[in-house]
Design an enzyme around this catalytic site. Structure first.
Site, PDB file in Angstrom:
ATOM      1  N   SER A   1       0.017  -0.941   0.218  1.00  0.00           N
ATOM      2  CA  SER A   1      -0.198   0.020  -0.517  1.00  0.00           C
ATOM      3  C   SER A   1       0.515   1.659   0.110  1.00  0.00           C
ATOM      4  O   SER A   1       1.977   1.457   0.848  1.00  0.00           O
ATOM      5  CB  SER A   1      -0.380  -0.007   1.238  1.00  0.00           C
ATOM      6  N   LYS A   2      -0.249   2.428  -0.839  1.00  0.00           N
ATOM      7  CA  LYS A   2       1.085   3.841  -0.867  1.00  0.00           C
ATOM      8  C   LYS A   2       1.305   4.034   0.746  1.00  0.00           C
ATOM      9  O   LYS A   2       2.026   5.066   1.047  1.00  0.00           O
ATOM     10  CB  LYS A   2       0.683   4.399  -1.779  1.00  0.00           C
TER      11      LYS A   2
END
Length: 485
Positions: free
Chosen positions: A254-255
């Site tokens: 996930s960013k």
């Protein structure tokens, strides 16, 4: 076959080049180059609110930095442009007008509030939320009435009933979706901008894209795109959906996951090597034959085979990336290592950006000392910290060494040798340590470890005589004096 192979990487200019997107670009690039086909970059910039200034150029710059080149894009017209979706709006209009005329699409006047209320009611009934189709059969008079109220329509594609959309995925093999689980979807928003699934299908056809290699998160878009292809009686491309990249906890990358550096620009800023990143990313979800893991770009192009794309999630192993970058660092010319590392020492404030020749020589020697163990340029700051401290804080392991009974004798003898040593160079320092061995009778770890710990504060590190030379005679003497109590 080569002339028929056309693949694309289609980023949105909404942010910087992410590891996952870089992998998509890389796999498409290698696929095309291996088969002698064409690699395109198409900018999907129709989500105007999310586009950021410089986002497009940033994507292109860091693809180039990685070593990826392309045959067609915004800067290289191959006859299939424009390559920005925002410049293709008139092209899309021709096709959605045709769908409206043939009754394969219709205008939808539902407001966001009405759609949300419909969604909540479906969820309350335990149903999968999807558009009910209530605007599908409006009469012309009803449409005019809704427009008189000031409502602006979107355009929805009319999903065929009772059909199965199946395709043979390059990674997942046979995949199918039932159309009855997919509601009529929007192909043009109220502002007249086409949506992703519609624009992508049109572009892929007009640009003669033969294969679409993309992330697993796009697989649910595929049946909608197949419907568009079917509506125009076009042959769809061959799809391949790459598995997710996961972190060390086996969760999707996930960013927002701050435990992993995720943007190519950050790696460039930290002094990673593009060749190493190219190598590492290519092995995220693809594997060559055999055990070898270090390959050049040219070697990857030669051996890349889409049949070897993994069906299991790709683990982002930070330690492996550090190891791999170190393999490349060790082979670099020292001038290149200095160019990667020196700016970080300047940025940290420990070296001046206006050094005289003698200071430059010292800095070069310092970086050379750590080339073998350095994983990336910025790491030089932490590795070399002992050279920029007046006092040493000894950790428990270091204290344990200094408490050994022979240490006072060894350090006292070494101090005398250092004090008398001229010139202060590695060969002379080696002889000084030999002299300590001869005068005290201590050798091996009993000799070298106390000296290393006393002058560096570390139980392991770079070549000791070289480190001692760079620390300098006066600093070595001060550190030895401080241990006399």
């Amino acid at each position: 076959m080569s002339n028929d192979i056309r693949v694309r990487y289609a980023p949105s200019p909404t942010g910087h080049l992410h590891i996952g997107n870089a992998r998509t670009a890389l796999f498409n690039y290698l696929f095309a180059r291996n088969l002698g086909g064409k690699f395109l970059i198409r900018i999907e910039d129709t989500d105007l609110k999310r586009n950021i200034e410089g986002g497009e150029q940033s994507q292109l710059n860091f693809l180039k930095w990685l070593g990826i080149d392309w045959d067609e894009s915004v800067d290289k017209d191959g006859g299939y442009g424009p390559y920005r979706q925002s410049e293709r709006i008139d092209i899309y209009k021709k096709y959605y007008d045709d769908l409206l005329e043939r009754g394969l699409a219709y205008k939808c006047y539902c407001t966001e509030e009405e759609l949300e209320a419909e969604r909540e009611a479906q969820l309350a009934r335990g149903e999968m939320p999807r558009y009910s189709g209530k605007c599908a059969n409006l009469t012309k008079e009803e449409q005019e009435q809704l427009e008189a109220e000031g409502r602006k329509p979107s355009i929805r594609f009319k999903v065929p009933k009772g059909k199965v959309y199946a395709f043979n995925d390059m990674v997942k093999s046979e995949v199918s979706f039932e159309s009855d689980g997919i509601g009529d979807f929007v192909i043009v928003k109220k502002d007249g901008i086409p949506t992703y699934n519609f624009a992508v299908a049109i572009d892929d056809h007009l640009m003669k894209i033969s294969h679409v290699l993309r992330g697993d998160d796009h697989i649910s878009n595929t049946p909608k795109q197949l419907m568009i292809f079917e509506a125009f009686e076009w042959e769809p491309p061959i799809y391949g959906h790459m598995t997710l990249i996961v972190n060390e906890s086996r969760k999707k990358l996930s960013k927002r996951d701050e435990s992993i550096i995720q943007f190519i620009e950050q790696y460039a800023d930290l002094g990673y090597l593009p060749e190493a990143l190219f190598n590492f990313i290519t092995l995220l979800g693809w594997s060559p034959e055999g055990e070898e893991e270090i390959f050049s770009k040219e070697e990857f192009i030669k051996i890349f085979d889409a049949n070897r794309l993994s069906k299991s999630p790709a683990l982002f192993d930070k330690q492996k990336l550090a190891w791999m970058n170190n393999q490349y660092m060790k082979k670099l010319d020292l001038d290149e290592v200095v160019a990667l590392s020196l700016p970080h020492l300047v940025k940290a404030g420990v070296l001046s950006d206006q050094m005289n020749p003698e200071e430059e020589k010292w800095a070069r020697g310092l970086i050379a000392l750590y080339q073998e163990q350095m994983s990336y340029g910025a790491e030089i700051v932490e590795l070399s910290s002992m050279f920029f401290k007046d006092d040493i804080e000894y950790d428990e392991a270091a204290k344990a060494v200094l408490e050994e009974e022979q240490v006072p004798e060894v350090l006292a003898a070494f101090y005398e040798e250092v004090d008398a040593l001229e010139p202060f160079e590695p060969d002379g320092i080696k002889k000084a340590i030999k002299a300590v061995q001869k005068s005290t009778g201590h050798k091996g770890k009993k000799l070298f470890m106390p000296i290393r710990v006393a002058v560096t504060g570390q139980t392991q590190g770079p070549e000791l005589p070289n480190a001692i030379e760079l620390l300098g005679k006066e600093k070595i003497k001060r550190r030895l004096e401080s241990l006399r109590g």
